[in-house]
Design a protein around this motif. Structure first.
Motif, PDB file in Angstrom:
ATOM      1  N   THR A   2       0.841  -1.329  -0.052  1.00 29.52           N
ATOM      2  CA  THR A   2       0.051  -0.064  -0.110  1.00 29.52           C
ATOM      3  C   THR A   2       1.035   1.382  -0.070  1.00 29.52           C
ATOM      4  O   THR A   2       1.979   1.341   0.486  1.00 29.52           O
ATOM      5  CB  THR A   2      -0.842   0.102   1.207  1.00 29.52           C
ATOM      6  OG1 THR A   2      -1.782   1.270   1.168  1.00 29.52           O
ATOM      7  CG2 THR A   2       0.116  -0.007   2.385  1.00 29.52           C
ATOM      8  N   PHE A  30      -0.078   3.916   1.431  1.00 26.71           N
ATOM      9  CA  PHE A  30      -0.724   4.791   2.393  1.00 26.71           C
ATOM     10  C   PHE A  30       0.072   4.287   3.816  1.00 26.71           C
ATOM     11  O   PHE A  30      -0.300   3.729   4.633  1.00 26.71           O
ATOM     12  CB  PHE A  30      -2.039   4.529   2.561  1.00 26.71           C
ATOM     13  CG  PHE A  30      -2.844   5.140   1.836  1.00 26.71           C
ATOM     14  CD1 PHE A  30      -3.326   6.444   1.723  1.00 26.71           C
ATOM     15  CD2 PHE A  30      -3.659   4.406   0.667  1.00 26.71           C
ATOM     16  CE1 PHE A  30      -4.064   7.082   0.672  1.00 26.71           C
ATOM     17  CE2 PHE A  30      -4.187   4.760  -0.445  1.00 26.71           C
ATOM     18  CZ  PHE A  30      -4.659   6.406  -0.588  1.00 26.71           C
ATOM     19  N   PRO A  62      -0.572   9.881  -1.854  1.00 19.96           N
ATOM     20  CA  PRO A  62      -0.290   8.582  -2.284  1.00 19.96           C
ATOM     21  C   PRO A  62      -1.126   8.393  -3.747  1.00 19.96           C
ATOM     22  O   PRO A  62      -2.176   9.081  -3.827  1.00 19.96           O
ATOM     23  CB  PRO A  62      -0.809   7.562  -1.456  1.00 19.96           C
ATOM     24  CG  PRO A  62      -0.614   8.626  -0.048  1.00 19.96           C
ATOM     25  CD  PRO A  62      -0.875   9.944  -0.535  1.00 19.96           C
ATOM     26  N   ILE A  98      -3.550   6.433  -6.170  1.00 18.21           N
ATOM     27  CA  ILE A  98      -4.629   5.309  -5.998  1.00 18.21           C
ATOM     28  C   ILE A  98      -5.362   5.374  -7.138  1.00 18.21           C
ATOM     29  O   ILE A  98      -5.521   6.452  -7.931  1.00 18.21           O
ATOM     30  CB  ILE A  98      -5.657   5.835  -4.761  1.00 18.21           C
ATOM     31  CG1 ILE A  98      -6.691   4.845  -4.530  1.00 18.21           C
ATOM     32  CG2 ILE A  98      -6.486   7.330  -5.212  1.00 18.21           C
ATOM     33  CD1 ILE A  98      -7.385   4.931  -3.110  1.00 18.21           C
ATOM     34  N   ASP A  99      -5.906   4.254  -7.676  1.00 21.25           N
ATOM     35  CA  ASP A  99      -6.347   4.161  -8.926  1.00 21.25           C
ATOM     36  C   ASP A  99      -7.768   3.181  -8.834  1.00 21.25           C
ATOM     37  O   ASP A  99      -7.620   1.923  -8.933  1.00 21.25           O
ATOM     38  CB  ASP A  99      -5.404   3.622  -9.976  1.00 21.25           C
ATOM     39  CG  ASP A  99      -5.986   3.480 -11.496  1.00 21.25           C
ATOM     40  OD1 ASP A  99      -6.880   3.988 -11.845  1.00 21.25           O
ATOM     41  OD2 ASP A  99      -5.355   2.674 -12.247  1.00 21.25           O
ATOM     42  N   GLN A 100      -8.856   3.653  -8.762  1.00 24.65           N
ATOM     43  CA  GLN A 100     -10.162   2.996  -8.593  1.00 24.65           C
ATOM     44  C   GLN A 100     -10.369   2.811 -10.084  1.00 24.65           C
ATOM     45  O   GLN A 100     -10.713   3.879 -10.850  1.00 24.65           O
ATOM     46  CB  GLN A 100     -11.167   3.892  -8.040  1.00 24.65           C
ATOM     47  CG  GLN A 100     -11.078   4.143  -6.539  1.00 24.65           C
ATOM     48  CD  GLN A 100     -11.997   4.760  -5.897  1.00 24.65           C
ATOM     49  OE1 GLN A 100     -12.841   4.549  -5.322  1.00 24.65           O
ATOM     50  NE2 GLN A 100     -11.966   6.567  -6.135  1.00 24.65           N
ATOM     51  N   ASN A 155     -10.243   9.877  -7.338  1.00 28.76           N
ATOM     52  CA  ASN A 155      -9.152   9.243  -7.017  1.00 28.76           C
ATOM     53  C   ASN A 155      -8.155   9.943  -6.056  1.00 28.76           C
ATOM     54  O   ASN A 155      -8.022   9.597  -4.778  1.00 28.76           O
ATOM     55  CB  ASN A 155      -8.310   8.707  -7.905  1.00 28.76           C
ATOM     56  CG  ASN A 155      -8.714   7.522  -8.790  1.00 28.76           C
ATOM     57  OD1 ASN A 155      -9.617   6.744  -8.168  1.00 28.76           O
ATOM     58  ND2 ASN A 155      -8.184   7.460  -9.972  1.00 28.76           N
ATOM     59  N   GLU A 156      -7.953  11.201  -6.301  1.00 28.73           N
ATOM     60  CA  GLU A 156      -7.312  12.070  -5.429  1.00 28.73           C
ATOM     61  C   GLU A 156      -7.988  12.524  -4.237  1.00 28.73           C
ATOM     62  O   GLU A 156      -7.409  12.546  -3.212  1.00 28.73           O
ATOM     63  CB  GLU A 156      -7.008  13.292  -6.100  1.00 28.73           C
ATOM     64  CG  GLU A 156      -6.313  14.477  -5.192  1.00 28.73           C
ATOM     65  CD  GLU A 156      -5.887  15.726  -6.046  1.00 28.73           C
ATOM     66  OE1 GLU A 156      -5.636  16.740  -5.371  1.00 28.73           O
ATOM     67  OE2 GLU A 156      -5.429  15.708  -7.164  1.00 28.73           O
ATOM     68  N   ALA A 177      -7.845   9.572  -2.004  1.00 23.83           N
ATOM     69  CA  ALA A 177      -6.559   9.313  -1.381  1.00 23.83           C
ATOM     70  C   ALA A 177      -6.436  10.511  -0.218  1.00 23.83           C
ATOM     71  O   ALA A 177      -5.710  10.034   0.712  1.00 23.83           O
ATOM     72  CB  ALA A 177      -5.426   9.715  -2.393  1.00 23.83           C
ATOM     73  N   ILE A 221      -8.385   9.145   2.849  1.00 23.96           N
ATOM     74  CA  ILE A 221      -7.602   8.035   3.697  1.00 23.96           C
ATOM     75  C   ILE A 221      -6.387   8.544   4.275  1.00 23.96           C
ATOM     76  O   ILE A 221      -6.182   8.117   5.482  1.00 23.96           O
ATOM     77  CB  ILE A 221      -7.199   7.009   2.595  1.00 23.96           C
ATOM     78  CG1 ILE A 221      -8.527   6.237   1.941  1.00 23.96           C
ATOM     79  CG2 ILE A 221      -6.472   5.751   3.409  1.00 23.96           C
ATOM     80  CD1 ILE A 221      -8.352   5.233   1.042  1.00 23.96           C
TER      81      ILE A 221
END
Length: 315
Positions: free
Chosen positions: A161, A163, A254, A256-258, A266-267, A270, A273
């Motif tokens: 991850t 994160f 970080p 992230i790619d949903q 996505n931003e 991120a 989280i």
């Protein structure tokens, strides 16, 4: 030998399954909503398709089971229906022990997607309110030490991850207000080993089951990283007032790619989280207790410095 049922055989479950199979002591059944794909079948286990909404049928499956380990994905379990039915069926079937789907921290206030775990805790406590009908343990290992290896895949099943508050690959860190905030990290193989030992433990399981591999302040973690990497880290200090207002003012977000999501979505996810992780640490909630350490005092947990030295030895 006892019979163990593992509900929801996902990635962490697969790590535990491998450990139990390697120990070779027990009969293991895997409970899933669907039929197994060929690559999901594990030698030494039996895959059982179940309906987690059918208490009567689930009770029959659990007859003769000694211990249930649940890895049901909480945020996908609407109203915790599957776990509640699993608990009810375990009680009805006379199961001795159950571990609900915890496998994280004790304090989950900042993690809305984990709040179902809190309801399950209350449900189990209520079951035993008048008399103990089932023994249970909330296994809480904190964050996985493996995540500090960056995006290297260094466990058999669990994915890496981005994160983390300290990026040892790039040599920079974020601190929520202070580098004095502490976090607990436990290596995945240590979690597995403790669970395997817990199955064989003849005493009563602790209700709170902290597994504490390393509890480090961010300052201590950064210092370890600097020693291992041989370079100073860049540290960003984020203001708590900003974080509590929903502002994550960082130069390092970080990735992230949903699938199918817009870059802006996505931003936003991120940032959400990351903000939760930062506030969790700032609130003093990033650590866990050490009940299983006390039960197995001779067990040697993997230390963060040894782990990072092994990962970055040739970097």
């Amino acid at each position: 030998m006892v019979k163990i049922a593992i509900a929801g055989p996902g990635l962490l479950a697969r790590e535990v399954i491998d450990g139990l199979v390697a120990a070779g002591k027990h009969e293991i059944i895997l409970l899933s909503r669907r039929d197994a794909a060929p690559e999901e079948l594990v030698k030494g286990t039996t895959w059982v398709k179940v309906d987690f909404s059918d208490k009567e049928a689930l009770t029959q499956v659990l007859r003769g089971v000694h211990t249930v380990l649940s890895f049901i994905v909480v945020h996908k379990d609407t109203d915790n229906a599957a776990q509640k039915t699993l608990i009810d069926a375990a009680v009805e079937a006379g199961v001795r022990r159950i571990a609900p789907s915890e496998w994280s921290l004790a304090n989950l206030d900042q993690f809305g997607w984990y709040h179902g775990k809190l309801e399950v805790r209350e449900y189990l406590a209520e079951k035993n309110r008048d008399r103990k009908v089932i023994e249970y343990c909330l296994f809480q290992p904190g964050w996985f030490l493996n995540y500090l290896g960056g995006m290297r895949k260094i466990s058999t099943h669990i994915q890496p991850t981005p994160f983390t508050l300290v990026d040892h690959t790039e040599g920079h860190a974020r601190a929520p207000g202070s580098v004095a905030n502490k976090i607990t990290y436990t290596a995945i193989h240590d979690v597995v080993n403790v669970v395997v030992k817990a199955i064989d433990y003849e005493g009563e399981w602790p209700t709170i089951g902290g597994i504490n591999g390393n509890t480090l302040s961010l300052a201590e973690e950064i210092a370890i990283g600097e020693r291992v990497r041989g370079k100073p880290y860049e540290v960003e200090t984020l203001q708590l007032d900003d974080l509590r207002a929903g502002i994550v003012n960082t130069s390092w977000l970080p990735a992230i790619d949903q699938p199918g999501a817009a870059p802006s979505d996505n931003e936003a996810l991120a940032r959400h989280i990351l903000r939760s992780l930062l506030l969790n640490a700032a609130d003093g909630s990033g650590t866990v207790s050490d009940e299983w350490n006390q039960i197995f005092p001779d067990y040697q947990f993997t230390k963060a410095e040894d782990f990072l030295a092994g990962i970055f030895a040739d970097a």
